[in-house]
Design an enzyme around this catalytic site. Structure first.
Site, mmCIF file in Angstrom:
data_model
loop_
_atom_site.group_PDB
_atom_site.id
_atom_site.type_symbol
_atom_site.label_atom_id
_atom_site.label_comp_id
_atom_site.label_asym_id
_atom_site.label_seq_id
_atom_site.Cartn_x
_atom_site.Cartn_y
_atom_site.Cartn_z
ATOM 1 N N LYS A 159 -17.556 20.820 -60.723
ATOM 2 C CA LYS A 159 -18.997 20.782 -60.451
ATOM 3 C C LYS A 159 -19.145 20.356 -58.993
ATOM 4 O O LYS A 159 -19.341 19.171 -58.677
ATOM 5 C CB LYS A 159 -19.707 19.822 -61.401
ATOM 6 C CG LYS A 159 -21.238 19.945 -61.377
ATOM 7 C CD LYS A 159 -21.853 19.104 -62.482
ATOM 8 C CE LYS A 159 -23.380 19.144 -62.445
ATOM 9 N NZ LYS A 159 -23.928 20.461 -62.804
ATOM 10 N N ALA A 160 -18.999 21.339 -58.117
ATOM 11 C CA ALA A 160 -18.956 21.092 -56.680
ATOM 12 C C ALA A 160 -20.192 21.663 -56.004
ATOM 13 O O ALA A 160 -20.732 22.699 -56.419
ATOM 14 C CB ALA A 160 -17.700 21.724 -56.082
#
Length: 308
Positions: free
Chosen positions: A160-161
């Site tokens: 989850k960047a």
């Protein structure tokens, strides 16, 4: 959209600082190169007091995301969990959205990030229904995006960047401009992937279908929750490649996510899904889900962390 509801404090690198003093330098590495991973978590107001839903799983995913990007978080998993709770308490919130953020800070500026410090911030604020107050019951109208979801071995979708959300923003903006609530992206091979910020489920003839990780989806915490609930209810769940046209002939389609929770989809590309309203399986899953998050049924999976 309404302006964010400001709280009193934000946790930054081990200290609570006033909301308006939580600042970073304009040459912070993350601002230029998206060297940042984050989480989105909800704290619910229950009759037993405020409770964070699946806190440990969210923070574990945060650490996994950081590991993928070779970012060593200078706090333990337990310390970040406790910091989330501390921040909620300090802001005296009964229900809120929680945003832990791990990013590379200010030092050097270039593609190589290793000289920049890894910093951590946690913000909390009041937040309502992501796709609108009526969406949970009435459903939303969505479109298939012209933008393809990020391809395998380009950037890692299991993290989850922040960088992944450049793709998500393009999907979301296109949908909004064309008058839809959300967009659905296809993967690099033309199969269904996910929404801009949600996983997707399809119901057909009493069976639930959802894309597997190879469709470049984020391993959603709410996605995992729904799969467990469905299996508890005796509903078969298949994680398989899903062709675009399968969406149009589905009995029910719904999004899942921390923000979206469980949101029915009533039309896709202006094609009515099922009866054009929330279907019975979606409704049942919602009822059980909200019973869990509101502490109305036994928490057999230990999903709730109460703020004491």
């Amino acid at each position: 959209m309404a302006k964010i509801k400001e709280a009193k404090y934000i946790w930054m690198n081990g200290k609570l600082v006033p909301w308006n003093e939580a600042k970073v330098h304009v040459l912070t590495h993350a601002l230029h190169y998206s060297s940042c991973v984050f989480e989105g978590i909800r704290c619910y107001k229950t009759k037993k007091g405020p409770a964070v839903f699946r806190l440990k799983e969210h923070i574990k995913r945060l650490f996994d995301s950081a590991k993928i990007y070779r970012m060593e978080i200078p706090f333990s998993l337990e310390e970040i969990m406790n910091a989330c709770i501390e921040t909620i308490k300090a802001n005296e919130l009964e229900e809120c959205y929680i945003r832990p953020l791990v990013y590379r800070g200010y030092y050097d500026l270039g593609v190589n990030p290793f000289s920049c410090p890894v910093e951590v911030a946690i913000a909390v604020w009041e937040w309502g229904k992501y796709l609108g107050p009526e969406a949970i019951e009435k459903g939303v109208d969505v479109m298939i995006s012209s933008w393809t979801r990020i391809a395998p071995n380009t950037v890692p979708p299991m993290a989850k960047a922040a960088g992944n959300y450049s793709n998500a923003q393009l999907i979301k903006m296109e949908a909004v401009i064309y008058g839809f609530a959300e967009g659905i992206a296809l993967d690099a091979y033309g199969f269904v992937s996910e929404g801009s910020g949600e996983n997707i489920f399809i119901v057909k003839d009493g069976i639930i279908y959802t894309p597997f990780f190879d469709a470049c989806i984020l391993p959603g915490i709410t996605r995992d929750t729904v799969i467990r609930i469905a299996k508890d209810e005796g509903i078969e769940v298949k994680e398989v490649p899903i062709p675009r046209e399968f969406l149009y002939i589905a009995d029910e389609v719904f999004f899942t996510g921390t923000a979206a929770e469980i949101t029915p989809i009533r039309s896709i590309d202006k094609i009515i899904i099922g009866k054009g309203e929330r279907g019975p399986i979606t409704k049942r899953l919602q009822e059980i889900f909200f019973s869990y998050v509101n502490a109305e049924i036994p928490d057999k999976y230990n999903w709730l962390t109460f703020i004491k």
